[in-house]
Design a protein around this motif. Structure first.
Motif, PDB file in Angstrom:
ATOM      1  N   SER A   1       9.865 -69.940 -42.051  1.00  0.00           N
ATOM      2  CA  SER A   1       8.695 -70.689 -41.574  1.00  0.00           C
ATOM      3  C   SER A   1       9.030 -71.479 -40.320  1.00  0.00           C
ATOM      4  O   SER A   1       8.173 -71.762 -39.507  1.00  0.00           O
ATOM      5  CB  SER A   1       8.206 -71.660 -42.643  1.00  0.00           C
ATOM      6  OG  SER A   1       8.016 -70.982 -43.829  1.00  0.00           O
ATOM      7  N   ARG A   2      10.288 -71.844 -40.166  1.00  0.00           N
ATOM      8  CA  ARG A   2      10.707 -72.597 -38.983  1.00  0.00           C
ATOM      9  C   ARG A   2      10.361 -71.805 -37.714  1.00  0.00           C
ATOM     10  O   ARG A   2       9.900 -72.361 -36.729  1.00  0.00           O
ATOM     11  CB  ARG A   2      12.216 -72.841 -39.054  1.00  0.00           C
ATOM     12  CG  ARG A   2      12.756 -73.606 -37.878  1.00  0.00           C
ATOM     13  CD  ARG A   2      14.280 -73.552 -37.890  1.00  0.00           C
ATOM     14  NE  ARG A   2      14.834 -74.235 -36.754  1.00  0.00           N
ATOM     15  CZ  ARG A   2      15.313 -75.476 -36.790  1.00  0.00           C
ATOM     16  NH1 ARG A   2      15.315 -76.131 -37.889  1.00  0.00           N
ATOM     17  NH2 ARG A   2      15.795 -76.043 -35.707  1.00  0.00           N
TER      18      ARG A   2
ATOM     19  N   MET B   1       6.596 -72.136 -37.167  1.00  0.00           N
ATOM     20  CA  MET B   1       6.217 -73.465 -36.673  1.00  0.00           C
ATOM     21  C   MET B   1       6.761 -73.685 -35.253  1.00  0.00           C
ATOM     22  O   MET B   1       6.147 -74.344 -34.428  1.00  0.00           O
ATOM     23  CB  MET B   1       6.745 -74.562 -37.607  1.00  0.00           C
ATOM     24  CG  MET B   1       6.182 -74.556 -39.012  1.00  0.00           C
ATOM     25  SD  MET B   1       4.391 -74.675 -39.113  1.00  0.00           S
ATOM     26  CE  MET B   1       4.078 -76.377 -38.720  1.00  0.00           C
ATOM     27  N   GLY B   2       7.908 -73.096 -34.978  1.00  0.00           N
ATOM     28  CA  GLY B   2       8.531 -73.271 -33.661  1.00  0.00           C
ATOM     29  C   GLY B   2       7.785 -72.555 -32.557  1.00  0.00           C
ATOM     30  O   GLY B   2       8.028 -72.792 -31.375  1.00  0.00           O
ATOM     31  N   SER B   3       6.863 -71.660 -32.947  1.00  0.00           N
ATOM     32  CA  SER B   3       6.116 -70.936 -31.916  1.00  0.00           C
ATOM     33  C   SER B   3       4.940 -71.756 -31.377  1.00  0.00           C
ATOM     34  O   SER B   3       4.269 -71.351 -30.439  1.00  0.00           O
ATOM     35  CB  SER B   3       5.612 -69.605 -32.489  1.00  0.00           C
ATOM     36  OG  SER B   3       4.648 -69.896 -33.493  1.00  0.00           O
TER      37      SER B   3
ATOM     38  N   LEU C   1      12.001 -80.537 -39.207  1.00  0.00           N
ATOM     39  CA  LEU C   1      11.468 -81.905 -39.248  1.00  0.00           C
ATOM     40  C   LEU C   1      12.662 -82.850 -39.048  1.00  0.00           C
ATOM     41  O   LEU C   1      13.222 -83.372 -40.010  1.00  0.00           O
ATOM     42  CB  LEU C   1      10.772 -82.155 -40.590  1.00  0.00           C
ATOM     43  CG  LEU C   1      10.171 -83.551 -40.780  1.00  0.00           C
ATOM     44  CD1 LEU C   1       8.905 -83.709 -39.955  1.00  0.00           C
ATOM     45  CD2 LEU C   1       9.852 -83.822 -42.249  1.00  0.00           C
ATOM     46  N   ASN C   2      13.004 -83.043 -37.792  1.00  0.00           N
ATOM     47  CA  ASN C   2      14.212 -83.841 -37.512  1.00  0.00           C
ATOM     48  C   ASN C   2      13.901 -85.324 -37.503  1.00  0.00           C
ATOM     49  O   ASN C   2      12.785 -85.739 -37.208  1.00  0.00           O
ATOM     50  CB  ASN C   2      14.786 -83.428 -36.150  1.00  0.00           C
ATOM     51  CG  ASN C   2      15.227 -81.975 -36.159  1.00  0.00           C
ATOM     52  OD1 ASN C   2      15.704 -81.473 -37.173  1.00  0.00           O
ATOM     53  ND2 ASN C   2      15.034 -81.286 -35.054  1.00  0.00           N
TER      54      ASN C   2
ATOM     55  N   PRO D   1       9.382 -77.935 -29.986  1.00  0.00           N
ATOM     56  CA  PRO D   1       8.586 -78.745 -30.915  1.00  0.00           C
ATOM     57  C   PRO D   1       9.420 -79.523 -31.938  1.00  0.00           C
ATOM     58  O   PRO D   1       8.928 -80.485 -32.522  1.00  0.00           O
ATOM     59  CB  PRO D   1       7.695 -77.720 -31.625  1.00  0.00           C
ATOM     60  CG  PRO D   1       8.273 -76.399 -31.339  1.00  0.00           C
ATOM     61  CD  PRO D   1       9.061 -76.505 -30.066  1.00  0.00           C
ATOM     62  N   PHE D   2      10.664 -79.114 -32.139  1.00  0.00           N
ATOM     63  CA  PHE D   2      11.473 -79.797 -33.147  1.00  0.00           C
ATOM     64  C   PHE D   2      12.311 -80.934 -32.575  1.00  0.00           C
ATOM     65  O   PHE D   2      12.833 -81.758 -33.315  1.00  0.00           O
ATOM     66  CB  PHE D   2      12.416 -78.791 -33.840  1.00  0.00           C
ATOM     67  CG  PHE D   2      11.689 -77.625 -34.457  1.00  0.00           C
ATOM     68  CD1 PHE D   2      10.539 -77.829 -35.202  1.00  0.00           C
ATOM     69  CD2 PHE D   2      12.157 -76.330 -34.293  1.00  0.00           C
ATOM     70  CE1 PHE D   2       9.870 -76.756 -35.775  1.00  0.00           C
ATOM     71  CE2 PHE D   2      11.485 -75.256 -34.859  1.00  0.00           C
ATOM     72  CZ  PHE D   2      10.341 -75.475 -35.602  1.00  0.00           C
ATOM     73  N   TRP D   3      12.464 -80.945 -31.264  1.00  0.00           N
ATOM     74  CA  TRP D   3      13.351 -81.964 -30.682  1.00  0.00           C
ATOM     75  C   TRP D   3      12.648 -83.315 -30.619  1.00  0.00           C
ATOM     76  O   TRP D   3      11.481 -83.411 -30.254  1.00  0.00           O
ATOM     77  CB  TRP D   3      13.791 -81.528 -29.272  1.00  0.00           C
ATOM     78  CG  TRP D   3      14.819 -82.467 -28.719  1.00  0.00           C
ATOM     79  CD1 TRP D   3      16.138 -82.511 -29.049  1.00  0.00           C
ATOM     80  CD2 TRP D   3      14.603 -83.522 -27.762  1.00  0.00           C
ATOM     81  NE1 TRP D   3      16.766 -83.517 -28.355  1.00  0.00           N
ATOM     82  CE2 TRP D   3      15.846 -84.161 -27.557  1.00  0.00           C
ATOM     83  CE3 TRP D   3      13.490 -83.997 -27.068  1.00  0.00           C
ATOM     84  CZ2 TRP D   3      16.007 -85.239 -26.682  1.00  0.00           C
ATOM     85  CZ3 TRP D   3      13.648 -85.064 -26.196  1.00  0.00           C
ATOM     86  CH2 TRP D   3      14.900 -85.684 -26.015  1.00  0.00           C
TER      87      TRP D   3
END
Ligand code: SF4
Length: 529
Positions: free
Chosen positions: A257-258, A261-263, A373-374, A510-512
């Motif tokens: 899923s990452r 979501m990362g797209s 989700l960092n 998007p995760f950073w």
């Protein structure tokens, strides 16, 4: 009856005494009848009979949290051999049904949730043509319960009353207790095996739901293509749900899923106010008319919404237990009550709770890391309790207990958000005391807080939305001022900042997350350059 003095009673013969006692007994009977007290004690029929042989053809109806949580819980139940189905998110129609069949004077979450179940059954009967007998024999409802001290303690009775009055007498409502772990309401039937496997399955589904929701709320406000986050969430949910159903590896599913979501393409160069939604558990969690679609409305108004996770609530229940145990340890010699510590080893219990807390946090962080989700911090509940303790006693329970107060102080002191909305359901005893009472003191002591308590009755949408809009104006201004301050401190103009943002792969990821220096994401992005 003639009046007899005490000393005369001693002189009575056995016969006279018997006559006197008979006279008194018949007088008591007459009085009972006159006062209407000679009825049978009312006992409620509890329908929880559910056997293992019924499992294959019995559908467990699930509802009450966010859509993601409910869907994931359904698929995880299917994965361990149950038939399960999700009920729609409660809406105003459910509220009306709840009011029609519920007792007077309940809090609005009771009406919404109870009405939602009854509405669903009516739909099965009237629109899908199922007979009432079939509905009762082939479905049951599973819900959380607690001993109170607010109306939450009477939810299950409300369900039964409304179901009876709506013509579904005998419909089974199964309860797993919030306090004291997972327990079946009565010892009857083993259809629903409330064991460690069941508990872990449900808790894991809830934690994955939390992680997914939290990431969704983080990305949606900054998405470049409208609807991209929702579409990615749907795809991710489908992957995880399918894995739950097959009994596959959830860590792997979350990792897959990452990618999805990362797209989602995002642009975090616009300053947006961060708005936390707190308040009564159900009202702040639901994503529908139960809180006037508050989260989506805030996003439309330009906010990045910080929601409260179910994991926080699970951690709070563990904290509560730890706090009470430590307190009860001093009463040990006299603590022979049902849940007392006499004859037990409280140190062992405290160790168990500490391990439980660590395990929940570890499971949460493992999924959060895999999904991207960092830097999400689960609350330090001792700190929240100590912040709140001076203004709201940590022993007072019901609703969110002291958490709402502690959270607001933490948000202001640690610069977590620009604004806090507290959702207070109509008729909620604990929430009204906090939002209308104690929080006035907190906002007087911390005047920089933008705090908005809103009441949800089901019919005040326009009023609530307009109050939110007014406060959002202030929060937006604050976010913009902070952004300008960040630019000034970095000696950068907006155009240069935007160019650098576009050219940075890391900042478009998007995760950073940039380091927390200011409140808003855009201001922190400036600070990170
Ligand atoms: S906390 Fe308030 S709204 Fe929630 S169940 Fe208790 S009384 Fe009702």
């Amino acid at each position: 009856m003639s009046i007899i003095e005490d000393n005369e009673i001693q002189d009575l013969t056995a016969e006279e005494r018997a006559e006197l006692e008979n006279e008194m007994a018949s007088f008591a009977k007459e009085e009972k009848s006159r006062l209407g007290l000679d009825r049978e004690q009312y006992t409620e029929d509890i329908h929880t009979h559910f056997t293992a042989s019924q499992r294959a053809h019995t559908t467990l109806l699930v509802s009450g949290l966010t859509v993601a949580h409910d869907e994931l819980v359904v698929s995880s139940l299917e994965g361990i051999g149950y038939k399960a189905e999700m009920i729609d998110v409660p809406n105003n129609e459910a509220l009306q049904v709840g009011k029609e069949f519920g007792n007077r004077g309940q809090c609005s979450p009771t009406y919404f949730t109870v009405g939602n179940l009854v509405k669903h059954l009516i739909k099965r009967r009237d629109e899908q043509g199922m007979s009432t007998e079939d509905i009762i024999s082939s479905c049951l409802f599973v819900t959380a319960g607690a001993c109170g001290p607010c109306r939450f303690g009477t939810y299950v009775t409300e369900y039964r009353k409304a179901l009876r009055d709506a013509g579904f007498d005998g419909f089974r409502v199964m309860l797993f207790q919030q306090q004291g772990g997972l327990k079946q309401a009565t010892g009857e039937g083993v259809g629903l095996e409330l064991n460690a496997k069941f508990g872990f399955t449900i808790v894991r589904a809830m934690i994955v739901g939390d992680v997914l929701n939290l990431l969704g709320y983080r990305l949606r406000p900054y998405e470049v293509v409208p609807g991209a986050t929702d579409a990615a969430m749907e795809k991710s949910k489908a992957i995880i749900m399918d894995t739950f159903r097959r009994g596959g590896n959830i860590h792997l599913a979350v990792l897959k899923s990452r990618k999805v979501m990362g797209s989602v393409k995002i642009d975090r160069s616009q300053p947006k106010p961060i708005v936390s939604v707190i308040g009564e558990f159900w009202a702040m969690t639901t994503e529908g008319e139960g809180n006037y679609n508050l989260q989506r409305f805030l996003e439309q108004e330009g906010a990045e919404v910080h929601i409260q996770s179910v994991t926080n609530w699970i951690l709070f229940m563990i904290w509560e237990n730890k706090y009470d145990t430590e307190y009860r340890m001093e009463l040990r010699e006299h603590d022979d009550a049902k849940k007392g510590l006499e004859g037990t080893d409280p140190t062992k219990k405290l160790w168990g709770l500490a391990i439980g807390d660590k395990a929940i946090r570890a499971v949460f962080h493992s999924y959060a890391k895999l999904l991207g989700l960092n830097d999400h911090h689960l609350p330090n509940l001792d700190e929240i309790a100590s912040l709140a303790g001076k203004h709201y006693d940590n022993h007072v329970r019901g609703g969110e207990a002291h958490m709402e107060v502690g959270k607001l102080i933490h948000f202001v002191e640690d610069k977590v958000n620009h604004m806090t909305v507290s959702v207070k359901p109509f008729g909620c005893m604990p929430s009204s005391g906090v939002s209308d009472g104690v929080q006035s003191l907190i906002t007087a002591k911390w005047p920089e807080a933008i705090f908005l308590p809103i009441e949800t009755t089901g019919d005040g949408e326009v009023n609530v939305h307009s109050r939110v809009q007014m406060m959002m104006f202030k929060a937006r201004q604050r976010a913009v001022e902070e952004f300008k301050q960040a630019l000034a401190e970095a000696g950068m103009d907006e155009e240069t900042f935007k160019k650098r943002m576009k050219g940075s792969r890391r900042r478009s990821n998007p995760f950073w997350r940039p380091k927390h220096h200011y409140i808003g994401v855009a201001a922190n992005m400036v600070h990170s350059m």
